[in-house]
Design a protein around this motif. Structure first.
Motif, PDB file in Angstrom:
ATOM      1  N   MET A   1     -19.866  39.051  65.441  1.00 17.85           N
ATOM      2  CA  MET A   1     -19.922  37.926  64.508  1.00 17.85           C
ATOM      3  C   MET A   1     -21.186  37.976  63.640  1.00 17.85           C
ATOM      4  SD  MET A   1     -17.183  36.327  65.675  1.00 17.85           S
ATOM      5  CE  MET A   1     -16.522  37.893  66.250  1.00 17.85           C
ATOM      6  N   ILE A   2     -22.086  38.904  63.972  1.00 20.77           N
ATOM      7  CA  ILE A   2     -23.314  39.017  63.181  1.00 20.77           C
ATOM      8  C   ILE A   2     -23.074  40.051  62.090  1.00 20.77           C
ATOM      9  CG2 ILE A   2     -25.805  39.433  63.273  1.00 20.77           C
ATOM     10  CD1 ILE A   2     -25.567  39.333  66.355  1.00 20.77           C
ATOM     11  N   GLU A   3     -23.353  39.674  60.858  1.00 15.97           N
ATOM     12  CA  GLU A   3     -23.157  40.646  59.786  1.00 15.97           C
ATOM     13  C   GLU A   3     -24.397  41.508  59.668  1.00 15.97           C
ATOM     14  OE1 GLU A   3     -21.608  38.895  56.167  1.00 15.97           O
ATOM     15  OE2 GLU A   3     -20.156  37.780  57.389  1.00 15.97           O
ATOM     16  N   MET A   4     -24.316  42.665  60.294  1.00 18.46           N
ATOM     17  CA  MET A   4     -25.478  43.547  60.364  1.00 18.46           C
ATOM     18  C   MET A   4     -24.969  44.966  60.584  1.00 18.46           C
ATOM     19  SD  MET A   4     -28.621  42.935  62.988  1.00 18.46           S
ATOM     20  CE  MET A   4     -29.306  41.348  62.561  1.00 18.46           C
ATOM     21  N   ASP A   5     -25.495  45.919  59.849  1.00 13.56           N
ATOM     22  CA  ASP A   5     -25.002  47.282  60.073  1.00 13.56           C
ATOM     23  C   ASP A   5     -25.532  47.807  61.412  1.00 13.56           C
ATOM     24  OD1 ASP A   5     -27.372  49.198  59.587  1.00 13.56           O
ATOM     25  OD2 ASP A   5     -27.442  47.823  57.868  1.00 13.56           O
TER      26      ASP A   5
ATOM     27  N   HIS B   1     -15.100  40.475  73.515  1.00 12.67           N
ATOM     28  CA  HIS B   1     -14.898  39.146  72.932  1.00 12.67           C
ATOM     29  C   HIS B   1     -13.639  39.273  72.079  1.00 12.67           C
ATOM     30  CE1 HIS B   1     -15.560  35.812  70.062  1.00 12.67           C
ATOM     31  NE2 HIS B   1     -16.314  35.262  71.007  1.00 12.67           N
ATOM     32  N   PRO B   2     -12.776  38.238  72.047  1.00 10.00           N
ATOM     33  CA  PRO B   2     -11.532  38.377  71.279  1.00 10.00           C
ATOM     34  C   PRO B   2     -11.748  38.631  69.787  1.00 10.00           C
ATOM     35  CG  PRO B   2     -11.786  36.141  72.144  1.00 10.00           C
ATOM     36  CD  PRO B   2     -12.832  36.980  72.799  1.00 10.00           C
ATOM     37  N   GLY B   3     -12.935  38.280  69.276  1.00 12.74           N
ATOM     38  CA  GLY B   3     -13.230  38.525  67.867  1.00 12.74           C
ATOM     39  C   GLY B   3     -13.629  39.967  67.565  1.00 12.74           C
ATOM     40  N   HIS B   4     -13.807  40.768  68.605  1.00 14.44           N
ATOM     41  CA  HIS B   4     -14.213  42.163  68.395  1.00 14.44           C
ATOM     42  C   HIS B   4     -12.995  43.077  68.289  1.00 14.44           C
ATOM     43  CE1 HIS B   4     -18.402  41.507  70.491  1.00 14.44           C
ATOM     44  NE2 HIS B   4     -18.307  40.920  69.303  1.00 14.44           N
ATOM     45  N   THR B   5     -13.055  44.023  67.393  1.00 14.44           N
ATOM     46  CA  THR B   5     -12.022  45.059  67.340  1.00 14.44           C
ATOM     47  C   THR B   5     -12.279  46.019  68.503  1.00 14.44           C
ATOM     48  OG1 THR B   5     -13.360  46.535  65.988  1.00 14.44           O
ATOM     49  CG2 THR B   5     -11.976  44.927  64.809  1.00 14.44           C
ATOM     50  N   ASP B   6     -11.286  46.864  68.795  1.00  5.99           N
ATOM     51  CA  ASP B   6     -11.472  47.868  69.843  1.00  5.99           C
ATOM     52  C   ASP B   6     -12.653  48.773  69.507  1.00  5.99           C
ATOM     53  OD1 ASP B   6      -9.263  46.778  71.007  1.00  5.99           O
ATOM     54  OD2 ASP B   6      -7.912  48.447  70.567  1.00  5.99           O
TER      55      ASP B   6
ATOM     56  N   ASP C   1     -32.200  32.051  61.324  1.00  7.03           N
ATOM     57  CA  ASP C   1     -32.691  31.432  60.117  1.00  7.03           C
ATOM     58  C   ASP C   1     -31.596  31.461  59.058  1.00  7.03           C
ATOM     59  OD1 ASP C   1     -35.151  31.133  61.479  1.00  7.03           O
ATOM     60  OD2 ASP C   1     -35.559  33.231  61.047  1.00  7.03           O
ATOM     61  N   ASP C   2     -31.379  32.617  58.415  1.00  5.22           N
ATOM     62  CA  ASP C   2     -30.268  32.677  57.452  1.00  5.22           C
ATOM     63  C   ASP C   2     -28.974  33.072  58.154  1.00  5.22           C
ATOM     64  OD1 ASP C   2     -32.822  34.031  56.904  1.00  5.22           O
ATOM     65  OD2 ASP C   2     -31.525  35.757  56.484  1.00  5.22           O
ATOM     66  N   VAL C   3     -29.035  34.048  59.070  1.00  2.73           N
ATOM     67  CA  VAL C   3     -27.846  34.355  59.863  1.00  2.73           C
ATOM     68  C   VAL C   3     -27.930  33.633  61.197  1.00  2.73           C
ATOM     69  CG1 VAL C   3     -26.810  36.532  59.116  1.00  2.73           C
ATOM     70  CG2 VAL C   3     -28.986  36.560  60.356  1.00  2.73           C
ATOM     71  N   GLU C   4     -26.813  33.077  61.623  1.00  4.51           N
ATOM     72  CA  GLU C   4     -26.797  32.406  62.917  1.00  4.51           C
ATOM     73  C   GLU C   4     -26.420  33.413  64.000  1.00  4.51           C
ATOM     74  OE1 GLU C   4     -25.397  28.408  63.227  1.00  4.51           O
ATOM     75  OE2 GLU C   4     -24.379  28.828  65.127  1.00  4.51           O
ATOM     76  N   ILE C   5     -27.248  33.501  65.005  1.00  9.39           N
ATOM     77  CA  ILE C   5     -26.981  34.404  66.116  1.00  9.39           C
ATOM     78  C   ILE C   5     -26.957  33.567  67.392  1.00  9.39           C
ATOM     79  CG2 ILE C   5     -27.829  36.410  67.414  1.00  9.39           C
ATOM     80  CD1 ILE C   5     -29.069  37.443  64.841  1.00  9.39           C
ATOM     81  N   HIS C   6     -25.989  33.836  68.258  1.00 13.89           N
ATOM     82  CA  HIS C   6     -25.862  33.070  69.500  1.00 13.89           C
ATOM     83  C   HIS C   6     -26.386  33.867  70.687  1.00 13.89           C
ATOM     84  CE1 HIS C   6     -22.445  30.386  67.713  1.00 13.89           C
ATOM     85  NE2 HIS C   6     -23.610  30.232  67.111  1.00 13.89           N
ATOM     86  N   MET C   7     -27.117  33.164  71.549  1.00 15.18           N
ATOM     87  CA  MET C   7     -27.677  33.799  72.737  1.00 15.18           C
ATOM     88  C   MET C   7     -27.121  33.107  73.978  1.00 15.18           C
ATOM     89  SD  MET C   7     -29.687  36.230  73.771  1.00 15.18           S
ATOM     90  CE  MET C   7     -30.128  36.679  72.095  1.00 15.18           C
ATOM     91  N   LEU C   8     -26.517  33.899  74.849  1.00 20.06           N
ATOM     92  CA  LEU C   8     -26.009  33.359  76.103  1.00 20.06           C
ATOM     93  C   LEU C   8     -27.102  33.447  77.150  1.00 20.06           C
ATOM     94  CD1 LEU C   8     -22.613  35.250  75.910  1.00 20.06           C
ATOM     95  CD2 LEU C   8     -22.836  32.742  75.866  1.00 20.06           C
TER      96      LEU C   8
END
Ligand code: AMP
Ligand code: ZN
Ligand code: FE
Ligand code: FE
Length: 276
Positions: free
Chosen positions: A190-194, A217-222, A68-75
């Protein structure tokens, strides 16, 4: 063993057609890949055929945008062309087409002369999205990069942006599961969530049928990879990884970020045995 479980083709907003993508995967030494185009299964068939010919295991997959407000992707892995998912894909696609017409009209009202035909040319018959419009704007010389097209025209508040109707996350999980597929949370980084909130959400999503987390995922830190691995193990969920390869449009190579996936073979085998 070398695998990449998150790859886009020209069936959505990637630049390689499915056959070319599988040939590339073969040349790079991949044993198995998953095709995960946005809201479409169109590329799957020809990818599987190419995979058979070349000896690359191709997992049929999809990436559904939800939220809804945050976009979350589901594979979704191991999904077929039948049932509820198929009908929902057709509806999503019609919505994407209508939205693109409105985005083009909005830009035209702002004296940006781009046409639906020019956008369709960028899409190669695939599921229409902002990246195609961005490429058309680039070709017309309105911007110097796809990124600039997004920041100047195609993000919330800008002239060419129109919100897209999205599935709820729970519905996406259910659709994939009803189709016999395995729902896996895409790139949680990529989801802004604690972390604590995410853990609570994962509990609810798991009750709805969530089966795995895309830890690598390449967008993730170690550090994120380590945290998501712990989360997946704690919740008894499958561990997956993918580069989110899109072809020439993004500086991401097949397999990017996956050198960190120590349990690749074991995790892949576990997923693979659960695909019908
Ligand atoms: P859409 O589904 O039409 O809303 O487009 C979403 C797609 O646009 C995403 O999958 C990304 O590939 C791409 N995208 C979103 N934001 C940006 C951005 N700021 N720069 C470049 N690409 C973006
Ligand atoms: Zn994409
Ligand atoms: Fe995604
Ligand atoms: Fe993706």
């Amino acid at each position: 063993m070398k695998v990449d479980l998150h790859m886009h083709t020209s069936a959505s907003d990637g630049t390689d057609d499915p056959k070319t993508l599988i040939e590339l995967a073969k040349a790079l030494g991949f044993d198995a890949v998953a095709i995960t185009d946005h809201d479409t299964l169109k590329g799957v068939k020809s990818a599987i055929e190419a995979g058979r010919r070349l000896g690359v295991t191709v997992i049929p997959g999809i990436e559904l945008s939800t939220g809804d407000d945050v976009e979350i992707h589901m594979l979704g892995y191991g999904v077929g062309e039948g049932g509820a998912l198929h009908g929902q894909i057709a509806a999503l696609r019609a919505q994407r087409d209508q939205r693109m017409v409105r985005m083009v009209e909005a830009l035209n009202r702002n004296h940006i002369n781009v046409t639906m035909d020019q956008v369709l040319k960028e899409a190669d018959g695939g599921s229409l999205g902002r990246p195609h419009l961005a490429r058309a704007l680039l070709k017309k010389g309105y911007v110097r990069s796809v990124k600039e097209a997004f920041t100047r025209y195609l993000t919330p508040g800008k002239a060419g942006y129109i919100k897209r109707e999205k599935l709820t996350l729970i519905r996406a999980i259910q659709l994939i599961a009803e189709d016999g597929g395995i729902p896996v949370l895409a790139h949680p980084g990529m989801i802004e969530m604690d972390p604590q909130h995410l853990s609570g959400c994962v509990d609810r999503w798991r009750e709805a049928g969530l089966r795995g987390i895309e830890v690598y995922h390449p967008g993730h830190t170690d550090a994120q990879c380590a945290n998501y691995l712990r989360l997946a193990r704690e919740k008894g969920l499958l561990v997956t990884g993918g580069s989110d390869y899109h072809g020439a449009v993004k500086a991401i190579e097949p397999g990017a970020g996956l050198h960190r996936w120590r349990g690749m073979e074991r995790d892949f085998t576990e997923l693979y045995t659960q695909i019908r």
